[in-house]
Design a protein around this motif. Structure first.
Motif, PDB file in Angstrom:
ATOM      1  N   VAL A  59       3.931 -22.698  35.050  1.00 34.13           N
ATOM      2  CA  VAL A  59       2.822 -22.686  36.010  1.00 34.13           C
ATOM      3  C   VAL A  59       2.179 -21.301  36.044  1.00 34.13           C
ATOM      4  O   VAL A  59       0.951 -21.173  36.010  1.00 34.13           O
ATOM      5  N   GLN A 100       3.580 -33.059  45.540  1.00 32.90           N
ATOM      6  CA  GLN A 100       3.175 -32.461  44.268  1.00 32.90           C
ATOM      7  C   GLN A 100       1.655 -32.333  44.212  1.00 32.90           C
ATOM      8  O   GLN A 100       1.132 -31.340  43.711  1.00 32.90           O
ATOM      9  N   GLU A 101       0.953 -33.328  44.786  1.00 32.80           N
ATOM     10  CA  GLU A 101      -0.514 -33.299  44.781  1.00 32.80           C
ATOM     11  C   GLU A 101      -1.033 -32.096  45.569  1.00 32.80           C
ATOM     12  O   GLU A 101      -1.949 -31.413  45.140  1.00 32.80           O
ATOM     13  N   ARG A 142      -6.492 -20.811  41.059  1.00 30.12           N
ATOM     14  CA  ARG A 142      -6.928 -20.427  39.718  1.00 30.12           C
ATOM     15  C   ARG A 142      -8.436 -20.206  39.675  1.00 30.12           C
ATOM     16  O   ARG A 142      -8.919 -19.284  39.031  1.00 30.12           O
ATOM     17  N   PHE A 164       5.138 -33.233  37.209  1.00 27.08           N
ATOM     18  CA  PHE A 164       4.372 -32.236  37.958  1.00 27.08           C
ATOM     19  C   PHE A 164       3.436 -31.461  37.038  1.00 27.08           C
ATOM     20  O   PHE A 164       2.251 -31.304  37.319  1.00 27.08           O
ATOM     21  N   LEU A 187       9.779 -20.577  43.969  1.00 28.52           N
ATOM     22  CA  LEU A 187       9.922 -19.869  42.695  1.00 28.52           C
ATOM     23  C   LEU A 187       8.616 -19.204  42.286  1.00 28.52           C
ATOM     24  O   LEU A 187       8.617 -18.131  41.682  1.00 28.52           O
ATOM     25  N   LEU A 188       7.499 -19.832  42.633  1.00 27.48           N
ATOM     26  CA  LEU A 188       6.199 -19.248  42.279  1.00 27.48           C
ATOM     27  C   LEU A 188       5.934 -18.005  43.117  1.00 27.48           C
ATOM     28  O   LEU A 188       5.423 -17.005  42.611  1.00 27.48           O
ATOM     29  N   GLU A 237      10.911 -35.197  36.467  1.00 30.62           N
ATOM     30  CA  GLU A 237       9.989 -34.823  37.537  1.00 30.62           C
ATOM     31  C   GLU A 237       9.219 -33.529  37.219  1.00 30.62           C
ATOM     32  O   GLU A 237       8.040 -33.402  37.548  1.00 30.62           O
ATOM     33  N   LEU A 294      -1.716 -20.388  35.107  1.00 29.52           N
ATOM     34  CA  LEU A 294      -2.637 -19.725  36.033  1.00 29.52           C
ATOM     35  C   LEU A 294      -3.216 -18.459  35.408  1.00 29.52           C
ATOM     36  O   LEU A 294      -4.393 -18.165  35.558  1.00 29.52           O
ATOM     37  N   LYS A 324       0.399 -33.367  36.027  1.00 28.12           N
ATOM     38  CA  LYS A 324      -0.623 -33.421  37.084  1.00 28.12           C
ATOM     39  C   LYS A 324      -1.416 -32.122  37.099  1.00 28.12           C
ATOM     40  O   LYS A 324      -2.635 -32.128  37.258  1.00 28.12           O
ATOM     41  N   LEU A 325      -0.699 -31.020  36.940  1.00 28.53           N
ATOM     42  CA  LEU A 325      -1.359 -29.715  37.002  1.00 28.53           C
ATOM     43  C   LEU A 325      -2.282 -29.499  35.800  1.00 28.53           C
ATOM     44  O   LEU A 325      -3.435 -29.100  35.973  1.00 28.53           O
ATOM     45  N   LEU A 377      10.410 -31.368  45.350  1.00 27.33           N
ATOM     46  CA  LEU A 377      10.090 -30.521  44.197  1.00 27.33           C
ATOM     47  C   LEU A 377       9.018 -29.475  44.539  1.00 27.33           C
ATOM     48  O   LEU A 377       9.139 -28.308  44.170  1.00 27.33           O
ATOM     49  N   ILE A 418       3.040 -15.247  42.635  1.00 24.22           N
ATOM     50  CA  ILE A 418       1.911 -16.140  42.920  1.00 24.22           C
ATOM     51  C   ILE A 418       2.023 -16.507  44.394  1.00 24.22           C
ATOM     52  O   ILE A 418       2.915 -17.240  44.787  1.00 24.22           O
ATOM     53  N   LEU A 435       0.423 -29.266  46.036  1.00 21.39           N
ATOM     54  CA  LEU A 435       0.675 -28.033  45.293  1.00 21.39           C
ATOM     55  C   LEU A 435      -0.292 -27.901  44.117  1.00 21.39           C
ATOM     56  O   LEU A 435      -0.830 -26.815  43.865  1.00 21.39           O
ATOM     57  N   VAL A 436      -0.535 -29.019  43.438  1.00 25.58           N
ATOM     58  CA  VAL A 436      -1.492 -28.994  42.324  1.00 25.58           C
ATOM     59  C   VAL A 436      -2.861 -28.542  42.831  1.00 25.58           C
ATOM     60  O   VAL A 436      -3.500 -27.672  42.245  1.00 25.58           O
ATOM     61  N   ASN A 437      -3.288 -29.087  43.955  1.00 25.89           N
ATOM     62  CA  ASN A 437      -4.599 -28.712  44.501  1.00 25.89           C
ATOM     63  C   ASN A 437      -4.646 -27.244  44.886  1.00 25.89           C
ATOM     64  O   ASN A 437      -5.634 -26.555  44.638  1.00 25.89           O
ATOM     65  N   LYS A 482      10.496 -26.499  46.346  1.00 18.58           N
ATOM     66  CA  LYS A 482      11.357 -25.665  45.501  1.00 18.58           C
ATOM     67  C   LYS A 482      10.504 -24.839  44.536  1.00 18.58           C
ATOM     68  O   LYS A 482      10.755 -23.656  44.313  1.00 18.58           O
ATOM     69  N   LEU A 483       9.476 -25.471  43.982  1.00 23.25           N
ATOM     70  CA  LEU A 483       8.611 -24.773  43.025  1.00 23.25           C
ATOM     71  C   LEU A 483       7.797 -23.672  43.703  1.00 23.25           C
ATOM     72  O   LEU A 483       7.647 -22.580  43.178  1.00 23.25           O
ATOM     73  N   LYS A 524      -5.436 -31.519  36.127  1.00 21.28           N
ATOM     74  CA  LYS A 524      -6.352 -30.990  37.129  1.00 21.28           C
ATOM     75  C   LYS A 524      -7.065 -29.745  36.598  1.00 21.28           C
ATOM     76  O   LYS A 524      -8.249 -29.542  36.850  1.00 21.28           O
ATOM     77  N   LEU A 525      -6.316 -28.923  35.853  1.00 20.58           N
ATOM     78  CA  LEU A 525      -6.903 -27.685  35.356  1.00 20.58           C
ATOM     79  C   LEU A 525      -7.657 -27.904  34.043  1.00 20.58           C
ATOM     80  O   LEU A 525      -8.303 -26.990  33.534  1.00 20.58           O
ATOM     81  N   LEU A 557      13.653 -26.055  36.863  1.00 18.01           N
ATOM     82  CA  LEU A 557      12.634 -25.606  37.808  1.00 18.01           C
ATOM     83  C   LEU A 557      12.120 -24.233  37.430  1.00 18.01           C
ATOM     84  O   LEU A 557      10.927 -23.944  37.558  1.00 18.01           O
ATOM     85  N   ALA A 612       8.332 -23.150  36.754  1.00 11.76           N
ATOM     86  CA  ALA A 612       7.607 -22.101  37.469  1.00 11.76           C
ATOM     87  C   ALA A 612       6.994 -21.113  36.476  1.00 11.76           C
ATOM     88  O   ALA A 612       5.848 -20.677  36.648  1.00 11.76           O
ATOM     89  N   GLU A 638      10.839 -37.451  48.125  1.00  9.68           N
ATOM     90  CA  GLU A 638       9.427 -37.706  47.812  1.00  9.68           C
ATOM     91  C   GLU A 638       8.928 -38.870  48.673  1.00  9.68           C
ATOM     92  O   GLU A 638       7.761 -38.923  49.029  1.00  9.68           O
ATOM     93  N   LEU A 651      -2.868 -24.818  43.634  1.00  7.72           N
ATOM     94  CA  LEU A 651      -2.858 -24.006  42.414  1.00  7.72           C
ATOM     95  C   LEU A 651      -4.227 -24.026  41.738  1.00  7.72           C
ATOM     96  O   LEU A 651      -4.691 -23.018  41.203  1.00  7.72           O
ATOM     97  N   TRP A 652      -4.868 -25.167  41.817  1.00 10.72           N
ATOM     98  CA  TRP A 652      -6.205 -25.321  41.224  1.00 10.72           C
ATOM     99  C   TRP A 652      -7.197 -24.411  41.945  1.00 10.72           C
ATOM    100  O   TRP A 652      -7.975 -23.699  41.326  1.00 10.72           O
TER     101      TRP A 652
END
Lengths: 279, 283
Positions: B272, A265-266, A276, B246, A250-251, B242, B276, B249-250, A243, A256, A268-270, A246-247, B253-254, B265, B269, A202, A272-273
């Motif tokens: 998440v 992480q930021e 969505r 994460f 998996l997504l 961690e 969504l 944060k998600l 992270l 997805i 990825l969050v953005n 790796k995520l 935001k949502l 993990l 996933a 990180e 995903l946002w």
């Protein structure tokens, strides 16, 4: 870009019969950048760091720091001043009975006049936010505070570069954050060059540039985005991934579909946002 | 149990302040807490390295109390192994295998039996046999740590105390060491008590988590229970794993509710994907 360290064709072994720990390494460090070196234990990272301040001199190739060659012993004092190192264990780098004495020690060693010393001492303790602890005994400080004092001792010598050799790996999470924050300020606001040997991905994703080492060689070099674009290579040499990466994988497996750009992480969050809001 | 440091001096301080807890046999317990919260002081009582100022500790039928004079602690220490921080600093023998034999022989095991145990334990910790007869000082940091751990295991303890067992290892080495203890706990029913700063490890491997602050036991419970009290942990200056960071944060935001804590993990996933698709987090 001004290169402050130039390593060319460096090879090093510890004993005659041993394999090369560094094997034809060529790299440079640019002024003002934050460079991370990643690689698993035994990949040669720390040996490389020891070459950079002349603690060891390679059998082949050359290391130049601010124009000085580490091979020339008459340069060694200047090189050690220019290249400050913070080591892993905060308890192994104290000599002074108080924080003030400890920070002054390096300057005394380098024959800096008293008036200048007083100024720089105050200034460097302020930079690492340890001015209130000037009279404290180092052993009463937390790990993170000890490392900050070590950094102050280096900063007082007005170096070209600070090398963090896994300097946060023995600290608790709070200590780790303190050190990274301190170094970020010194890097961004005071233009100090930082070379960080780290396992903390990180931290690495937030650097300007990353070098990946494996078996004594630099196997990859580039921006975090370039380095983590092909995570398979990093996994193949036994490195972990951030992270977010790796995520992301998996997504993707869960249908997805994401781009391969998110590193932090930021990011990825953005992403995903955004995803969505278009669903 | 209470432990006072520097008793009857101006520096007197309660390192442990009326702590009461139980650890079940065969369980995996993690102790978390800020540096200086009393985690290490607490576990040092469990194998008799420290004696309480008041209260008592029972390990099976062995009882440690404040004023007992000259108690023979050997039977206790044979049952409770202790892997100190950076245990590789304590290696001293000429070869790795001799170093592992030292522990059991110290407890009266014959040389032949100790060698047998050493071989078993070195295999268990995953040190290839080509390294067994080398000097421990020629091994890598991760290998040295394995030798030190094998030395504790060779005594055949029922309980093992780990003080930050993965500190200073690279991520790959960290994972291997944690998997080893997980396996020992599940397959050999070894009771494990681990002091850690790594919230991810505490969440993934423990049956029970104990949270210490300023010498007091503040919380105890299953990982899910502990980490669902995120704000309480943050107030003590502690992190959450961690995966939870994460997801926080998600969901922020949502604009969605936080769900129950998840630690792997793959669960993250899944969560998440749910966020969504549906929106509302699982409760």
């Amino acid at each position: 870009m001004e290169k402050i360290i130039e390593v060319s064709g460096v090879s090093y072994f510890y004993a005659e019969d041993d394999p090369w720990v560094l094997d034809d390494v060529t790299l440079s460090v640019n002024k003002g950048e934050w460079l991370s070196i990643i690689g698993h234990n035994g990949s040669g990272k720390s040996t490389l760091a020891k070459c950079l301040n002349g603690l060891i001199v390679p059998q082949k190739g050359s290391v130049r720091v601010g124009g000085f060659d580490t091979k020339d012993e008459t340069n060694i004092w200047e090189i050690r001043r220019l290249v400050g190192m913070v080591f892993q264990n905060p308890d192994n780098q104290f000599v002074g009975a108080t924080v003030r004495d400890d920070v002054a020690f390096g300057m005394e060693n380098h024959g800096i006049p008293r008036e200048k010393m007083i100024d720089r001492l105050a200034q460097s303790l302020r930079l690492v936010k340890m001015e209130k602890f000037a009279d404290s005994e180092p052993h009463r400080l937390s790990g993170g505070q000890k490392q900050r004092v070590a950094i102050a001792g280096i900063v007082a010598l007005q170096p070209l570069i600070v090398i963090l050799d896994e300097a946060t790996s023995m600290l608790d999470p709070e200590g780790r954050r303190e050190i990274i924050k301190t170094m970020r300020t010194l890097n961004k606001e005071h233009g100090l060059t930082v070379l960080s040997i780290t396992h903390d991905l990180e931290e690495a994703v937030n650097s300007d540039r990353i070098l990946v080492m494996n078996r004594g060689k630099v196997v990859r070099e580039g921006s975090p985005r370039e380095i983590f674009k092909t995570p398979e290579l990093l996994e193949k040499i036994g490195l972990d991934l951030p992270l977010a990466i790796k995520l992301r994988r998996l997504l993707n497996q869960r249908g997805i579909s994401l781009q391969d750009t998110a590193l932090t992480q930021e990011d990825l969050v953005n992403e995903l946002w955004t995803l969505r809001s278009t669903m | 149990m209470t432990h006072i440091y520097n008793s009857k001096t101006p520096f007197e301080r309660a390192a442990l302040d009326h702590v009461s807890l139980k650890i079940s046999s065969g369980s995996f317990t993690s102790l978390i807490g800020h540096t200086g919260s009393g985690k290490s002081t607490l576990v040092q009582h469990i194998n008799g390295l420290l004696r309480p100022s008041s209260g008592s500790i029972s390990v099976g039928d062995f009882v440690i109390e404040p004023q007992k004079k000259k108690q023979d602690l050997k039977p206790l220490r044979a049952r409770v192994g202790y892997v100190f921080q950076y245990p590789e600093h304590q290696l001293f023998e000429e070869t790795a295998i001799k170093d592992v034999c030292f522990g059991p022989m110290n407890f009266g095991v014959s040389a032949a039996e100790a060698t047998k145990r050493a071989e078993e334990c070195l295999t268990l910790v995953g040190l290839p046999s080509l390294f067994w007869h080398r000097s421990p000082f020629d091994l890598s940091g991760g290998q040295m740590r394995r030798v030190a751990i094998a030395g504790v295991l060779a005594v055949h303890p029922e309980v093992i105390i780990l003080d930050e067992p993965t500190a200073g290892l690279d991520p790959h080495g960290q994972k291997e060491i944690m998997e080893l203890f997980h396996k020992l706990n599940k397959n050999s029913k070894l009771t494990i008590i681990m002091v850690t700063h790594n919230m991810g490890d505490a969440a993934l491997y423990s049956d029970q988590i104990l949270v210490m602050e300023a010498g007091q036991l503040k919380m105890s419970g299953a990982p899910e229970e502990i980490f669902s009290r995120e704000q309480d942990l943050r107030n003590m200056g502690l992190d959450v794993p961690e995966t939870m960071v994460f997801l926080d944060k998600l969901t922020d935001k949502l604009g969605l509710e936080k769900g129950r804590p998840v630690f792997t993990l793959s669960e993250t996933a899944d969560r998440v994907a749910d966020l969504l698709n549906g929106g509302a987090a699982h409760v």
